[in-house]
Motif scaffolding. Structure first.
Motif, PDB file in Angstrom:
ATOM      1  N   ALA A 181      29.948 111.317  10.994  1.00 50.50           N
ATOM      2  CA  ALA A 181      30.704 110.326  10.059  1.00 50.50           C
ATOM      3  C   ALA A 181      30.995 109.129  11.203  1.00 50.50           C
ATOM      4  O   ALA A 181      31.420 108.016  10.527  1.00 50.50           O
ATOM      5  CB  ALA A 181      31.900 110.876   9.491  1.00 50.50           C
ATOM      6  N   ARG A 182      31.095 109.395  12.365  1.00 49.80           N
ATOM      7  CA  ARG A 182      31.725 108.457  13.251  1.00 49.80           C
ATOM      8  C   ARG A 182      30.505 107.744  14.331  1.00 49.80           C
ATOM      9  O   ARG A 182      30.893 106.709  15.096  1.00 49.80           O
ATOM     10  CB  ARG A 182      32.688 109.303  14.209  1.00 49.80           C
ATOM     11  CG  ARG A 182      33.732 109.467  13.439  1.00 49.80           C
ATOM     12  CD  ARG A 182      34.795 110.136  14.298  1.00 49.80           C
ATOM     13  NE  ARG A 182      36.098 110.275  13.694  1.00 49.80           N
ATOM     14  CZ  ARG A 182      36.388 111.359  12.913  1.00 49.80           C
ATOM     15  NH1 ARG A 182      35.383 111.982  12.502  1.00 49.80           N
ATOM     16  NH2 ARG A 182      37.499 111.668  12.122  1.00 49.80           N
ATOM     17  N   ALA A 183      29.357 108.550  14.426  1.00 48.90           N
ATOM     18  CA  ALA A 183      28.494 107.902  15.372  1.00 48.90           C
ATOM     19  C   ALA A 183      27.957 106.790  15.257  1.00 48.90           C
ATOM     20  O   ALA A 183      27.567 106.131  14.171  1.00 48.90           O
ATOM     21  CB  ALA A 183      27.279 108.604  15.503  1.00 48.90           C
ATOM     22  N   ASN A 184      27.719 105.936  16.292  1.00 49.83           N
ATOM     23  CA  ASN A 184      27.315 104.391  16.297  1.00 49.83           C
ATOM     24  C   ASN A 184      25.994 104.278  17.025  1.00 49.83           C
ATOM     25  O   ASN A 184      25.429 105.497  17.614  1.00 49.83           O
ATOM     26  CB  ASN A 184      28.315 103.316  16.644  1.00 49.83           C
ATOM     27  CG  ASN A 184      28.854 103.732  18.140  1.00 49.83           C
ATOM     28  OD1 ASN A 184      27.940 104.164  19.071  1.00 49.83           O
ATOM     29  ND2 ASN A 184      30.181 103.369  18.362  1.00 49.83           N
ATOM     30  N   ALA A 234      20.020 113.556  12.342  1.00 49.74           N
ATOM     31  CA  ALA A 234      21.046 113.678  11.233  1.00 49.74           C
ATOM     32  C   ALA A 234      22.207 112.751  11.461  1.00 49.74           C
ATOM     33  O   ALA A 234      23.058 112.175  10.695  1.00 49.74           O
ATOM     34  CB  ALA A 234      21.422 115.001  11.178  1.00 49.74           C
ATOM     35  N   LEU A 235      22.825 112.362  12.608  1.00 47.36           N
ATOM     36  CA  LEU A 235      23.816 111.896  12.904  1.00 47.36           C
ATOM     37  C   LEU A 235      23.487 110.269  12.994  1.00 47.36           C
ATOM     38  O   LEU A 235      24.392 109.777  12.352  1.00 47.36           O
ATOM     39  CB  LEU A 235      24.093 112.236  14.788  1.00 47.36           C
ATOM     40  CG  LEU A 235      24.743 113.679  14.819  1.00 47.36           C
ATOM     41  CD1 LEU A 235      24.614 113.507  16.515  1.00 47.36           C
ATOM     42  CD2 LEU A 235      26.011 113.729  14.343  1.00 47.36           C
ATOM     43  N   ALA A 236      22.255 109.985  13.072  1.00 53.33           N
ATOM     44  CA  ALA A 236      21.948 108.631  13.034  1.00 53.33           C
ATOM     45  C   ALA A 236      21.967 108.195  11.607  1.00 53.33           C
ATOM     46  O   ALA A 236      22.288 106.978  11.127  1.00 53.33           O
ATOM     47  CB  ALA A 236      20.580 108.433  13.643  1.00 53.33           C
ATOM     48  N   ASP A 237      21.465 109.111  10.552  1.00 52.00           N
ATOM     49  CA  ASP A 237      21.804 108.914   9.154  1.00 52.00           C
ATOM     50  C   ASP A 237      23.121 109.082   8.474  1.00 52.00           C
ATOM     51  O   ASP A 237      23.047 109.002   7.268  1.00 52.00           O
ATOM     52  CB  ASP A 237      20.319 109.878   8.578  1.00 52.00           C
ATOM     53  CG  ASP A 237      19.078 109.657   8.934  1.00 52.00           C
ATOM     54  OD1 ASP A 237      18.821 108.516   9.492  1.00 52.00           O
ATOM     55  OD2 ASP A 237      18.261 110.430   8.755  1.00 52.00           O
ATOM     56  N   LYS A 238      23.978 109.585   9.363  1.00 56.94           N
ATOM     57  CA  LYS A 238      25.206 109.787   8.856  1.00 56.94           C
ATOM     58  C   LYS A 238      25.140 110.918   7.632  1.00 56.94           C
ATOM     59  O   LYS A 238      26.137 110.987   6.962  1.00 56.94           O
ATOM     60  CB  LYS A 238      26.036 108.779   8.453  1.00 56.94           C
ATOM     61  CG  LYS A 238      25.998 107.374   9.465  1.00 56.94           C
ATOM     62  CD  LYS A 238      27.112 106.439   9.231  1.00 56.94           C
ATOM     63  CE  LYS A 238      27.363 105.710  10.359  1.00 56.94           C
ATOM     64  NZ  LYS A 238      28.052 106.292  11.414  1.00 56.94           N
ATOM     65  N   ASP A 239      24.342 112.005   7.877  1.00 56.74           N
ATOM     66  CA  ASP A 239      24.233 112.866   6.892  1.00 56.74           C
ATOM     67  C   ASP A 239      25.160 114.093   7.563  1.00 56.74           C
ATOM     68  O   ASP A 239      24.581 114.878   8.301  1.00 56.74           O
ATOM     69  CB  ASP A 239      22.555 113.196   6.936  1.00 56.74           C
ATOM     70  CG  ASP A 239      22.528 114.320   5.762  1.00 56.74           C
ATOM     71  OD1 ASP A 239      23.456 114.951   5.429  1.00 56.74           O
ATOM     72  OD2 ASP A 239      21.286 114.477   5.258  1.00 56.74           O
ATOM     73  N   GLU A 240      26.179 114.047   6.832  1.00 57.43           N
ATOM     74  CA  GLU A 240      27.301 114.965   7.648  1.00 57.43           C
ATOM     75  C   GLU A 240      27.008 116.397   7.350  1.00 57.43           C
ATOM     76  O   GLU A 240      26.888 117.456   8.215  1.00 57.43           O
ATOM     77  CB  GLU A 240      28.507 114.755   6.970  1.00 57.43           C
ATOM     78  CG  GLU A 240      29.070 113.404   7.340  1.00 57.43           C
ATOM     79  CD  GLU A 240      30.303 112.922   6.823  1.00 57.43           C
ATOM     80  OE1 GLU A 240      31.262 114.011   6.503  1.00 57.43           O
ATOM     81  OE2 GLU A 240      30.753 111.720   6.289  1.00 57.43           O
ATOM     82  N   ALA A 241      26.265 116.734   5.963  1.00 57.65           N
ATOM     83  CA  ALA A 241      26.200 118.237   5.733  1.00 57.65           C
ATOM     84  C   ALA A 241      24.886 118.618   6.548  1.00 57.65           C
ATOM     85  O   ALA A 241      24.850 119.934   6.993  1.00 57.65           O
ATOM     86  CB  ALA A 241      25.792 118.203   4.216  1.00 57.65           C
TER      87      ALA A 241
END
Length: 225
Positions: A97-100, A183-190
Motif C-alpha cells: 500500500a505504501r511502496a513508491n 506485487a508491491l509495484a502493482d500495489k496488489d496488497e492481497a
C-alpha cells in the motif's frame, strides 16, 4: 585449497563456505592458533575474520571461551520461522500500500546483488542480502515496532538457513523475491500478503530441521578440501 588466503576477508569467506557446505559442524571450536597455522597468518588476521563472521551470526565469540560455529536449537529454528510466517505477510500487505518507485528500485537492486553473490559462490553475502530484502519490506511498511521484531527474526533465520539448508533453494527461491516486488509495484496488497506467506512456508520446508549428530571432524581437513 590451492593457495592459502592472506587476508581476513579471504579467511572469513573460506570459513563461511565451509559452514554452509556442512564441512564444519555447528558448535565446532574455531581456535585462533589452529586457524593461524592452517592459513599461515597471524592470530590478529584470524581474529578479524572471526569477528566479521560473528557480525552475521555464523560464529559465536564468548569471552575467555573463544569462538565456535553458532548452533541454534531446532526448537528455536521452528519458532523463528513460525513467527516470521505470522508477521511478514501482514507487513508485505502494508508495504504494497505504501511502496513508491524509489522503494521498488532499491528492492530490485537487492535482488540483483543477491543473485550475483550466488553466481559468485558467496552464500554468506547472499544470505545477508536476502535478509536486507526482507528488512527493507518491513521498513517500507512503516511499522517501526514490528519492523524491529522482523529484523531480529531475519538475523536468526539467516544463521538457521546457513546451518540447516537442504539445497540452494533455502537461500531464497530464485523467483520468489521477483514476484514479491511485482506485487508491491502493482500495489496488489492481497497478492503481496499471499506471496510472502507462501515464500516463508517454502523457505521453512526447504530446511532439514531434524535432530542430528554432528561429528566434529578435523578442522584442517575441512578447510583444505
Amino acid at each position: 585449497m590451492s593457495s592459502k588466503p592472506s587476508t581476513s576477508h579471504d579467511i572469513a569467506q573460506g570459513l563461511s563456505l565451509a559452514i554452509h557446505e556442512h564441512r564444519i559442524a555447528p558448535g565446532t571450536k574455531l581456535g585462533e592458533d589452529e586457524l593461524a597455522e592452517i592459513y599461515g597468518v597471524s592470530r590478529t588476521v584470524v581474529r578479524a575474520a572471526l569477528q566479521s563472521l560473528s557480525h552475521i551470526q555464523l560464529v559465536e565469540i564468548r569471552r575467555n571461551k573463544g569462538a565456535r560455529v553458532a548452533s541454534p536449537s531446532l526448537a528455536e529454528a521452528h519458532e523463528v520461522f513460525e513467527a516470521r510466517e505470522l508477521l511478514e505477510p501482514r507487513i508485505a500487505r502494508s508495504a504494497a500500500a505504501r511502496a513508491n518507485a524509489t522503494d521498488i528500485a532499491l528492492l530490485e537492486r537487492h535482488i540483483r546483488d543477491e543473485h550475483a553473490a550466488l553466481d559468485a559462490s558467496d552464500p554468506g553475502r547472499a544470505l545477508y542480502l536476502s535478509g536486507l530484502f526482507h528488512n527493507e519490506i518491513a521498513r517500507i511498511a512503516d511499522q517501526a515496532t514490528i519492523a524491529g521484531f522482523v529484523e531480529t527474526l531475519v538475523a536468526r533465520s539467516s544463521l538457521i538457513i546457513a546451518l540447516y539448508w537442504r539445497h540452494e533453494r533455502a537461500l531464497c527461491e530464485k523467483h520468489a523475491h521477483h514476484a514479491l516486488v511485482r506485487a508491491l509495484a502493482d500495489k496488489d496488497e492481497a497478492q503481496a500478503e499471499a506471496l510472502m506467506k507462501s515464500h516463508l512456508v517454502d523457505l521453512h520446508s526447504a530446511l532439514d530441521l531434524r535432530e542430528r549428530n554432528w561429528r566434529a571432524g578435523s578442522l584442517k581437513d575441512a578447510l583444505t578440501q
